[in-house]
Design a protein around this motif. Structure first.
Motif, PDB file in Angstrom:
ATOM      1  N   SER A 156       0.796  -1.229   0.000  1.00  0.00           N
ATOM      2  CA  SER A 156       0.000   0.000   0.000  1.00  0.00           C
ATOM      3  C   SER A 156       0.827   1.277   0.000  1.00  0.00           C
ATOM      4  O   SER A 156       0.395   2.296  -0.550  1.00  0.00           O
ATOM      5  CB  SER A 156      -0.932   0.017   1.220  1.00  0.00           C
ATOM      6  OG  SER A 156      -0.187  -0.068   2.424  1.00  0.00           O
ATOM      7  N   VAL A 157       2.030   1.241   0.580  1.00  0.00           N
ATOM      8  CA  VAL A 157       2.761   2.496   0.791  1.00  0.00           C
ATOM      9  C   VAL A 157       3.207   3.119  -0.528  1.00  0.00           C
ATOM     10  O   VAL A 157       3.157   4.344  -0.695  1.00  0.00           O
ATOM     11  CB  VAL A 157       3.963   2.253   1.743  1.00  0.00           C
ATOM     12  CG1 VAL A 157       5.021   1.377   1.096  1.00  0.00           C
ATOM     13  CG2 VAL A 157       4.560   3.570   2.182  1.00  0.00           C
ATOM     14  N   SER A 158       3.628   2.304  -1.498  1.00  0.00           N
ATOM     15  CA  SER A 158       4.066   2.871  -2.778  1.00  0.00           C
ATOM     16  C   SER A 158       2.893   3.452  -3.552  1.00  0.00           C
ATOM     17  O   SER A 158       3.013   4.511  -4.186  1.00  0.00           O
ATOM     18  CB  SER A 158       4.774   1.802  -3.613  1.00  0.00           C
ATOM     19  OG  SER A 158       3.952   0.661  -3.773  1.00  0.00           O
ATOM     20  N   GLY A 159       1.738   2.775  -3.504  1.00  0.00           N
ATOM     21  CA  GLY A 159       0.552   3.302  -4.187  1.00  0.00           C
ATOM     22  C   GLY A 159       0.072   4.597  -3.571  1.00  0.00           C
ATOM     23  O   GLY A 159      -0.297   5.538  -4.275  1.00  0.00           O
ATOM     24  N   PHE A 160       0.107   4.671  -2.242  1.00  0.00           N
ATOM     25  CA  PHE A 160      -0.319   5.898  -1.573  1.00  0.00           C
ATOM     26  C   PHE A 160       0.657   7.036  -1.870  1.00  0.00           C
ATOM     27  O   PHE A 160       0.258   8.191  -2.011  1.00  0.00           O
ATOM     28  CB  PHE A 160      -0.421   5.657  -0.063  1.00  0.00           C
ATOM     29  CG  PHE A 160      -1.001   6.817   0.707  1.00  0.00           C
ATOM     30  CD1 PHE A 160      -2.222   7.369   0.341  1.00  0.00           C
ATOM     31  CD2 PHE A 160      -0.328   7.358   1.787  1.00  0.00           C
ATOM     32  CE1 PHE A 160      -2.754   8.441   1.041  1.00  0.00           C
ATOM     33  CE2 PHE A 160      -0.856   8.423   2.500  1.00  0.00           C
ATOM     34  CZ  PHE A 160      -2.075   8.971   2.123  1.00  0.00           C
ATOM     35  N   GLY A 161       1.943   6.706  -1.968  1.00  0.00           N
ATOM     36  CA  GLY A 161       2.927   7.731  -2.330  1.00  0.00           C
ATOM     37  C   GLY A 161       2.681   8.284  -3.722  1.00  0.00           C
ATOM     38  O   GLY A 161       2.765   9.500  -3.944  1.00  0.00           O
ATOM     39  N   SER A 162       2.351   7.407  -4.670  1.00  0.00           N
ATOM     40  CA  SER A 162       2.088   7.879  -6.046  1.00  0.00           C
ATOM     41  C   SER A 162       0.802   8.690  -6.121  1.00  0.00           C
ATOM     42  O   SER A 162       0.643   9.515  -7.025  1.00  0.00           O
ATOM     43  CB  SER A 162       2.017   6.681  -6.996  1.00  0.00           C
ATOM     44  OG  SER A 162       0.862   5.897  -6.740  1.00  0.00           O
ATOM     45  N   ASP A 163      -0.122   8.482  -5.173  1.00  0.00           N
ATOM     46  CA  ASP A 163      -1.361   9.270  -5.151  1.00  0.00           C
ATOM     47  C   ASP A 163      -1.100  10.750  -4.884  1.00  0.00           C
ATOM     48  O   ASP A 163      -1.969  11.590  -5.149  1.00  0.00           O
ATOM     49  CB  ASP A 163      -2.314   8.738  -4.069  1.00  0.00           C
ATOM     50  CG  ASP A 163      -2.994   7.445  -4.488  1.00  0.00           C
ATOM     51  OD1 ASP A 163      -2.900   7.081  -5.668  1.00  0.00           O
ATOM     52  OD2 ASP A 163      -3.609   6.802  -3.626  1.00  0.00           O
ATOM     53  N   GLN A 164       0.072  11.077  -4.365  1.00  0.00           N
ATOM     54  CA  GLN A 164       0.376  12.475  -4.040  1.00  0.00           C
ATOM     55  C   GLN A 164       0.749  13.286  -5.278  1.00  0.00           C
ATOM     56  O   GLN A 164       0.977  14.493  -5.187  1.00  0.00           O
ATOM     57  CB  GLN A 164       1.518  12.544  -3.018  1.00  0.00           C
ATOM     58  CG  GLN A 164       1.297  11.708  -1.777  1.00  0.00           C
ATOM     59  CD  GLN A 164      -0.078  11.912  -1.161  1.00  0.00           C
ATOM     60  OE1 GLN A 164      -0.483  13.048  -0.883  1.00  0.00           O
ATOM     61  NE2 GLN A 164      -0.802  10.815  -0.955  1.00  0.00           N
ATOM     62  N   PHE A 165       0.814  12.631  -6.440  1.00  0.00           N
ATOM     63  CA  PHE A 165       1.158  13.308  -7.687  1.00  0.00           C
ATOM     64  C   PHE A 165       0.049  13.078  -8.704  1.00  0.00           C
ATOM     65  O   PHE A 165      -0.482  11.978  -8.820  1.00  0.00           O
ATOM     66  CB  PHE A 165       2.490  12.788  -8.230  1.00  0.00           C
ATOM     67  CG  PHE A 165       3.627  12.914  -7.254  1.00  0.00           C
ATOM     68  CD1 PHE A 165       4.322  14.102  -7.120  1.00  0.00           C
ATOM     69  CD2 PHE A 165       3.991  11.841  -6.441  1.00  0.00           C
ATOM     70  CE1 PHE A 165       5.366  14.218  -6.213  1.00  0.00           C
ATOM     71  CE2 PHE A 165       5.028  11.948  -5.530  1.00  0.00           C
ATOM     72  CZ  PHE A 165       5.720  13.141  -5.428  1.00  0.00           C
ATOM     73  N   ASP A 166      -0.284  14.125  -9.433  1.00  0.00           N
ATOM     74  CA  ASP A 166      -1.365  14.076 -10.419  1.00  0.00           C
ATOM     75  C   ASP A 166      -0.782  13.764 -11.794  1.00  0.00           C
ATOM     76  O   ASP A 166       0.007  14.541 -12.344  1.00  0.00           O
ATOM     77  CB  ASP A 166      -2.097  15.424 -10.445  1.00  0.00           C
ATOM     78  CG  ASP A 166      -3.305  15.410 -11.370  1.00  0.00           C
ATOM     79  OD1 ASP A 166      -3.701  14.310 -11.808  1.00  0.00           O
ATOM     80  OD2 ASP A 166      -3.849  16.489 -11.654  1.00  0.00           O
TER      81      ASP A 166
END
Length: 572
Positions: A156-166
C-alpha cells in the motif's frame, strides 16, 4: 431592462470563470482529509511523499534488521522452531502499527528473561534449556505480526505515495518518476544501514538494543506519517477490485453467444466521455459484458443495471488493463531468479576466496554491501544525470517503465555471463590449489554484483512505476501485490531450477554442476544456463512489450465535467 440583463450576463460569465479557476486549483480524482476536492497547492507533492518515504525507510530498517540475524538469535537462545478516509491511508497506518507492535514484542522477548530461555552457547557442556510454550507463543506472535505488517505495508505504501502526484499535470507527472527512484533509494538506504550499523550493534552491543532501535524507529515513523494527514491527497475508493473483475468475466461468459456490435459506441457507458476509459480492440471477448440484453435492468425507470449482467465500457477496460499486465509480470520473474543466485551461490563462491585486507577479513555474507552500493550508485547517477539529460534531449523525464525493465533484464544477463567467467577463473585456480582459501581475490566477484545490482535498480523502479501507473485507479494495491509476487516467484523458480539441475547433471559419484563442494562442481555452467534463459526471456519480453498498449492518463476535465462529484462540492 437591458441594463439589468447585461448585469446578470456579466456576473454569470464571472461566476463561470471563477468556477474554472477553482477547478484548476483542484485535483480531479482526489480529496483532502475533509473529503473535499484536494487543493493542488495545499495537498500532495514532495512534502507528504517524503513522509511516506520515511515510513518505508523505517520499514526496511525494521524488517531487515530483525531478519538479517534472526537465525543466529534463535540458535543462541536454543529455540527449536520444529517442536472515513480512503483505504490506502488506513491500510498504511494500520499495518505500520502492526509491524511496530511486532518489532516491539520481539525486542521485549530478547530483553526480558521471562520471555526467553537462558542463552545457549556451543561451548557449554550441559544441555541447553528449551523454550516453554508461553515463550514460543510470544515469539510466534511477534514474527507473525512483523510478517503481517510488512505484507500490508509493502502493498500500500508505494501506491499511496504515487497518489500524491497528479498524472494529468505534466510537472507532477515528472515528479512521480523521481518518486519511484527515491522510493527504492530509501529502501536501499535502510538495507545498507542494516548490513553495516545494525548488524554491528546486534553482535557487539546486544540484540535487544538493536531490535529496540527497529521498534522505536517504526513508532517514530508512524507519528511522522500521521503528522501529514492534512497534506495528503486521498483517492476515492472504487469498490472491491476482485469483485469488479469477476463481474466483468461472468457477464462476458453469460453473453458469450451474443455477437459484438460493429460500432463500439453501442456498448454500455455510464459516465461522461471526459472521465471514461476509451475502448480498445484487444481482448474483445470481454466487450460482451457491455452489450445490452434483456434482463440487464430490473425494469423500473431510472434503475441501474445488474453489475453481474451488464458492465460499462470503463469497467471492462479496467479488467483488460489488469490482464495486459500479466505478460509483463511473467517475463520479469526470471530477473529475481537471477537475483537469488547473488545471495546464495555467489556468497558460497566468496567463502572459498581470499577475503583479507591487511589484518581485516571481509565476511562472505558482507558482499551484500557491494550489491546495495551498486543500487545506490545507479539510482543516484540516473536521478541526477540521466533523467535531466533525457528530459532536455527527449522532453521526457527519463526512460519509460518498459525501457527500465528491459535494461534491468539485459544487465542481469550480463551479470550472469560475468559470473560464469569469474567462476571459470576460480575453478582453474581451485584445480591447482589444495588450500581451503584459494589464492584469488574476492574482488573478482564485484562485476557480477554490480551488474545485477544496477539491473535491480532499473527493474525494481520500472516494475513499481509500471504496475502502479498502468493499473486502474481502484486497483493500485492489487497491482502492487502482483508486482511483489514476481520477487517471491523468482525465488521459487530458483529453488525449482536448482533441484532440476542437480537431478539432471548428477553423475555416478553423486556430483554434478551444483556439487556440495563447489570446487568439484560446474557452477559456471549453471550461471551460463541462467544467462541463456535470460536471453530467451528477454526476447519474449520484447514481443510482449510491442503487444502491450500503455494506459494514457485522462485529460484533466477542467470544463463541463464533474471533477470530484457535486456531492463533494456541496459538503465543503
Amino acid at each position: 431592462m437591458n441594463i439589468i440583463k447585461y448585469y446578470f450576463q456579466q456576473n454569470s460569465r464571472l461566476y463561470i470563470y471563477l468556477q474554472e479557476i477553482k477547478k484548476g486549483w483542484t485535483v480531479s480524482d482526489a480529496v483532502n482529509h475533509k473529503v473535499c476536492p484536494a487543493n493542488r497547492a495545499k495537498t500532495g507533492g514532495w512534502l507528504p511523499a517524503a513522509l511516506i518515504l520515511g515510513i518505508e525507510l523505517c520499514e526496511r530498517l525494521s524488517t531487515m534488521g530483525i531478519a538479517v540475524n534472526l537465525v543466529t538469535y534463535l540458535v543462541a537462545q536454543c529455540i527449536s522452531l520444529l517442536q472515513h478516509q480512503p483505504i490506502l491511508y488506513k491500510t498504511t497506518a494500520i499495518f505500520a502499527t502492526i509491524q511496530a507492535l511486532g518489532t516491539g514484542t520481539l525486542s521485549l522477548a530478547a530483553k526480558l528473561p521471562q520471555l526467553r530461555p537462558p542463552p545457549c552457547h556451543p561451548s557449554m557442556n550441559h544441555a541447553c534449556k528449551q523454550a516453554n510454550g508461553f515463550q514460543m507463543g510470544i515469539l510466534y506472535v511477534a514474527l507473525y505480526l512483523i510478517a503481517l505488517g510488512t505484507g500490508g505495508l509493502k502493498s500500500s505504501v508505494s501506491g499511496f505515495g504515487s497518489d500524491q502526484f497528479d498524472e494529468k499535470d505534466e510537472m507532477e507527472k515528472s515528479q512521480m518518476a523521481y518518486f519511484f527512484n527515491r522510493f527504492f533509494l530509501f529502501i536501499s538506504m535502510g538495507a545498507l544501514t542494516v548490513v553495516t550499523v545494525l548488524v554491528y550493534i546486534q553482535d557487539e552491543v546486544g540484540r535487544s538494543r538493536a531490535y529496540g532501535i527497529c521498534s522505536v524507529s517504526m513508532f517514530l515513523a508512524i507519528l511522522i506519517f500521521f503528522s501529514g494527514h492534512k497534506r495528503y491527497r486521498y483517492k476515492k475508493s472504487m469498490g472491491s477490485p476482485i469483485v469488479n473483475i469477476f463481474q466483468v468475466i461472468i457477464a462476458a461468459i453469460r453473453k458469450r453467444n451474443i455477437d459484438l456490435p460493429f460500432n463500439a459506441d453501442l456498448l454500455y457507458v455510464d459516465c461522461p466521455e471526459a472521465s471514461r476509459i476509451q475502448h480498445t480492440d484487444q481482448l474483445r471477448f470481454l466487450d460482451k459484458a457491455a452489450i445490452f440484453a434483456v434482463g440487464d435492468f430490473d425494469g423500473t425507470a431510472g434503475s441501474s443495471p445488474n453489475p453481474w449482467k451488464l458492465c460499462s465500457v470503463t469497467r471492462v477496460e479496467e479488467v483488460k488493463m489488469m490482464i495486459r499486465l500479466l505478460p509483463m509480470w511473467a517475463t520479469t520473474i526470471i530477473f529475481w531468479t537471477t537475483y537469488a543466485q547473488m545471495i546464495t551461490f555467489s556468497v558460497e563462491q566468496a567463502s572459498t576466496m581470499e577475503r583479507s585486507i591487511g589484518n581485516f577479513q571481509i565476511p562472505a555474507g558482507s558482499l551484500t554491501v557491494f550489491f546495495i552500493v551498486a543500487i545506490m550508485i545507479t539510482l543516484a547517477v540516473y536521478d541526477r544525470l540521466i533523467m535531466p539529460f533525457w528530459k532536455k534531449w527527449k522532453g521526457k523525464p527519463g526512460f519509460t517503465n518498459l525501457q527500465r525493465m528491459a535494461i534491468g533484464l539485459v544487465l542481469s544477463v550480463f551479470g550472469m555471463a560475468a559470473a560464469a567467467l569469474t567462476e571459470r577463473k576460480r575453478l582453474s585456480v581451485a584445480r591447482t590449489s589444495y588450500t581451503p582459501t584459494l589464492p584469488i581475490s574476492i574482488f573478482w566477484l564485484i562485476p557480477q554484483f554490480f551488474l545485477v545490482g544496477s539491473g535491480e535498480a532499473f527493474i525494481y523502479t520500472g516494475q513499481l512505476d509500471f504496475f502502479i501507473t498502468q493499473s486502474p485507479l481502484g486497483m493500485k494495491t492489487m497491482s502492487t501485490g502482483l508486482f511483489l509476487t514476481t520477487l517471491a516467484l523468482g525465488f521459487f523458480v530458483s529453488s525449482f531450477l536448482v533441484a532440476v539441475v542437480k537431478k539432471v547433471t548428477e553423475g555416478e559419484d553423486g556430483q554434478g554442476w551444483l556439487a556440495d563442494n563447489i570446487n568439484h562442481g560446474r557452477l559456471d555452467c549453471f550461471y551460463g544456463l541462467l544467462a541463456m534463459l535470460g536471453i530467451i526471456n528477454f526476447v519474449i519480453y520484447l514481443v510482449c512489450a510491442v503487444w502491450y498498449r500503455p494506459r494514457k492518463p485522462k485529460a484533466d476535465p477542467k470544463a463541463g465535467n464533474v471533477v470530484n462529484g457535486s456531492c463533494a462540492e456541496e459538503m465543503c
